[in-house]
Design an enzyme around this catalytic site. Structure first.
Site, PDB file in Angstrom:
ATOM      1  CE  LYS A  14      -2.119  -1.089   3.801  1.00 58.50           C
ATOM      2  NZ  LYS A  14      -1.448  -2.475   4.321  1.00 58.50           N
ATOM      3  NE  ARG A  89      -4.126  -1.347   9.587  1.00 64.74           N
ATOM      4  CZ  ARG A  89      -3.035  -0.880   8.697  1.00 64.74           C
ATOM      5  NH1 ARG A  89      -3.292   0.285   8.335  1.00 64.74           N
ATOM      6  NH2 ARG A  89      -2.155  -1.391   8.347  1.00 64.74           N
ATOM      7  NE  ARG A 128       8.041  -2.233   6.197  1.00 63.93           N
ATOM      8  CZ  ARG A 128       6.721  -2.122   6.132  1.00 63.93           C
ATOM      9  NH1 ARG A 128       5.980  -1.132   5.234  1.00 63.93           N
ATOM     10  NH2 ARG A 128       5.841  -2.587   6.905  1.00 63.93           N
ATOM     11  NE  ARG A 134       6.770  -0.198  10.013  1.00 66.26           N
ATOM     12  CZ  ARG A 134       5.726  -0.170   9.129  1.00 66.26           C
ATOM     13  NH1 ARG A 134       5.630   0.460   7.735  1.00 66.26           N
ATOM     14  NH2 ARG A 134       4.659  -0.746   9.554  1.00 66.26           N
ATOM     15  NE  ARG A 146       2.072  -5.302  11.015  1.00 69.20           N
ATOM     16  CZ  ARG A 146       3.146  -4.807  10.579  1.00 69.20           C
ATOM     17  NH1 ARG A 146       4.130  -5.264  10.831  1.00 69.20           N
ATOM     18  NH2 ARG A 146       3.056  -3.940   9.342  1.00 69.20           N
TER      19      ARG A 146
HETATM   20  P1  B4P Z   1       4.504  -1.464   2.181  1.00 67.11           P
HETATM   21  O1  B4P Z   1       4.020  -0.798   0.648  1.00 67.11           O
HETATM   22  O2  B4P Z   1       5.274  -0.635   2.911  1.00 67.11           O
HETATM   23  O3  B4P Z   1       3.414  -2.034   3.036  1.00 67.11           O
HETATM   24  P2  B4P Z   1       2.192  -1.582   3.641  1.00 67.11           P
HETATM   25  O4  B4P Z   1       1.043  -2.394   3.174  1.00 67.11           O
HETATM   26  O5  B4P Z   1       1.910   0.017   3.284  1.00 67.11           O
HETATM   27  O6  B4P Z   1       2.296  -1.817   5.210  1.00 67.11           O
HETATM   28  P3  B4P Z   1       1.742  -1.675   6.621  1.00 67.11           P
HETATM   29  O7  B4P Z   1       0.261  -2.316   6.667  1.00 67.11           O
HETATM   30  O8  B4P Z   1       2.778  -2.476   7.220  1.00 67.11           O
HETATM   31  O9  B4P Z   1       1.718  -0.574   7.290  1.00 67.11           O
HETATM   32  P4  B4P Z   1       0.811   0.580   8.102  1.00 67.11           P
HETATM   33  O10 B4P Z   1       1.761   1.792   8.070  1.00 67.11           O
HETATM   34  O11 B4P Z   1      -0.364   1.098   7.209  1.00 67.11           O
HETATM   35  O12 B4P Z   1       5.331  -2.736   1.779  1.00 67.11           O
HETATM   36  C1  B4P Z   1       5.938  -3.531   2.534  1.00 67.11           C
HETATM   37  C2  B4P Z   1       7.309  -4.231   1.995  1.00 67.11           C
HETATM   38  O13 B4P Z   1       7.096  -4.792   0.760  1.00 67.11           O
HETATM   39  C3  B4P Z   1       8.499  -2.907   1.544  1.00 67.11           C
HETATM   40  O14 B4P Z   1       9.471  -3.380   2.237  1.00 67.11           O
HETATM   41  C4  B4P Z   1       8.389  -2.890   0.296  1.00 67.11           C
HETATM   42  O15 B4P Z   1       9.724  -2.514  -0.232  1.00 67.11           O
HETATM   43  C5  B4P Z   1       8.019  -3.916  -0.122  1.00 67.11           C
HETATM   44  N1  B4P Z   1       7.219  -4.278  -1.379  1.00 67.11           N
HETATM   45  C6  B4P Z   1       6.224  -3.773  -1.888  1.00 67.11           C
HETATM   46  N2  B4P Z   1       5.829  -4.077  -3.094  1.00 67.11           N
HETATM   47  C7  B4P Z   1       6.556  -5.119  -3.526  1.00 67.11           C
HETATM   48  C8  B4P Z   1       6.465  -6.008  -4.627  1.00 67.11           C
HETATM   49  N3  B4P Z   1       5.618  -5.900  -5.610  1.00 67.11           N
HETATM   50  N4  B4P Z   1       7.268  -7.032  -4.507  1.00 67.11           N
HETATM   51  C9  B4P Z   1       8.214  -7.086  -3.559  1.00 67.11           C
HETATM   52  N5  B4P Z   1       8.213  -6.280  -2.471  1.00 67.11           N
HETATM   53  C10 B4P Z   1       7.522  -5.424  -2.490  1.00 67.11           C
HETATM   54  O16 B4P Z   1       0.565   0.148   9.364  1.00 67.11           O
HETATM   55  C11 B4P Z   1       1.439  -0.060  10.640  1.00 67.11           C
HETATM   56  C12 B4P Z   1       0.536  -0.190  11.990  1.00 67.11           C
HETATM   57  O17 B4P Z   1       0.032   1.056  12.328  1.00 67.11           O
HETATM   58  C13 B4P Z   1      -0.644  -1.046  11.968  1.00 67.11           C
HETATM   59  O18 B4P Z   1      -0.020  -2.339  12.211  1.00 67.11           O
HETATM   60  C14 B4P Z   1      -1.503  -0.468  13.157  1.00 67.11           C
HETATM   61  O19 B4P Z   1      -1.069  -0.797  14.410  1.00 67.11           O
HETATM   62  C15 B4P Z   1      -1.358   0.928  12.870  1.00 67.11           C
HETATM   63  N6  B4P Z   1      -2.393   1.545  12.225  1.00 67.11           N
HETATM   64  C16 B4P Z   1      -2.182   2.101  10.942  1.00 67.11           C
HETATM   65  N7  B4P Z   1      -3.324   2.434  10.424  1.00 67.11           N
HETATM   66  C17 B4P Z   1      -4.079   2.267  11.282  1.00 67.11           C
HETATM   67  C18 B4P Z   1      -5.643   2.490  11.511  1.00 67.11           C
HETATM   68  N8  B4P Z   1      -6.468   2.765  10.362  1.00 67.11           N
HETATM   69  N9  B4P Z   1      -6.274   2.033  12.518  1.00 67.11           N
HETATM   70  C19 B4P Z   1      -5.492   1.385  13.450  1.00 67.11           C
HETATM   71  N10 B4P Z   1      -4.104   1.142  13.699  1.00 67.11           N
HETATM   72  C20 B4P Z   1      -3.475   1.567  12.628  1.00 67.11           C
END
Ligand code: B4P
Length: 195
Positions: A14, A89, A128, A134, A146
């Site tokens: 995302k 979420r 990552r 993190r 998670r």
């Molecule tokens: P990202 O792109 O960074 O992953 P994400 O889905 O954004 O991450 P996440 O769900 O962990 O984070 P959030 O900050 O929302 O990709 C992950 C990795 O994969 C990276 O290293 C990237 O380089 C790699 N990658 C990407 N695309 C790829 C591909 N095509 N091929 C190979 N590798 C690839 O949430 C963090 C925490 O914050 C949650 O657990 C929760 O505790 C809290 N939180 C956030 N929003 C909340 C909400 N609305 N309500 C309650 N808690 C919340």
């Protein structure tokens, strides 16, 4: 206003895809994960509270996140649209978002869900974690927690938007560029419907 939600489990890409999509479509990026991490870095009361949940792989309470989103809207009154990343979420967050947008006589145009297998997700997050600093990415037990929170609390959000006929699944495995192209063509289809 053209508002999109990028949906999917932790590590589905995302954050990665959002950066490219906001550039292409001129949207304001609203990542609740990034906002929470900024609060933690600045050691605000909200950040200190949120850290307790994030470190355990749990969701931050709805009222905290919804309040944060509401004040982000206030700071971006001129936005031509938002890309919501990692929000909503829970169903309560989705209902709150619908209400906040309704007040602006607006709504969600589409929800794009990145589909990625669990083993690939774990590998991405642990990878990552080696460089991101993190705490929620370094411990496999926290990562698995998670996923269980995602399947219990976040998956029902998909149904909320399916009922509104706004939910689209996109294959989230493959190259970043190929996934970006698939997302872009789904968005362009939706833009054509809306124009
Ligand atoms: P990202 O792109 O960074 O992953 P994400 O889905 O954004 O991450 P996440 O769900 O962990 O984070 P959030 O900050 O929302 O990709 C992950 C990795 O994969 C990276 O290293 C990237 O380089 C790699 N990658 C990407 N695309 C790829 C591909 N095509 N091929 C190979 N590798 C690839 O949430 C963090 C925490 O914050 C949650 O657990 C929760 O505790 C809290 N939180 C956030 N929003 C909340 C909400 N609305 N309500 C309650 N808690 C919340």
């Amino acid at each position: 206003m053209f508002n999109l939600i990028l949906f999917g489990p932790p590590g589905s890409g995302k954050g990665t895809q959002s950066e490219k999509l906001v550039d292409k479509y001129g949207l304001v990026h609203l990542s609740t994960g990034n906002l929470l991490r900024e609060e933690i870095k600045s050691e605000t009361p909200l950040g200190l509270e949120a850290k307790k949940f994030i470190d355990k792989g749990q969701l931050v309470p709805d009222e905290v996140v919804i309040g944060m989103v509401d004040s982000y809207f206030d700071k971006h009154k001129d936005a031509r649209g938002f890309l919501f990343d990692g929000f909503p979420r829970t169903v309560a967050q989705a209902e709150a978002l619908d209400k906040l947008l309704e007040l602006k006589k607006n709504g969600i145009a589409a929800v794009l869900a990145l589909e990625v297998g669990e083993e690939e997700l774990i590998a991405r997050l642990l990878n990552r974690g080696k460089t991101s600093g993190r705490s929620d990415d370094t411990d496999e037990a926290v990562i698995r927690k998670r996923f269980s929170v995602y399947s219990q609390e976040t998956s029902p959000v998909a149904e909320h938007y399916r009922k509104q006929d706004k939910f689209h699944s996109i294959k989230g495995e493959g190259s970043v560029d190929a996934i970006f192209d698939a997302l872009s063509s789904a968005i362009d289809d939706r833009l054509n419907v809306n124009s």
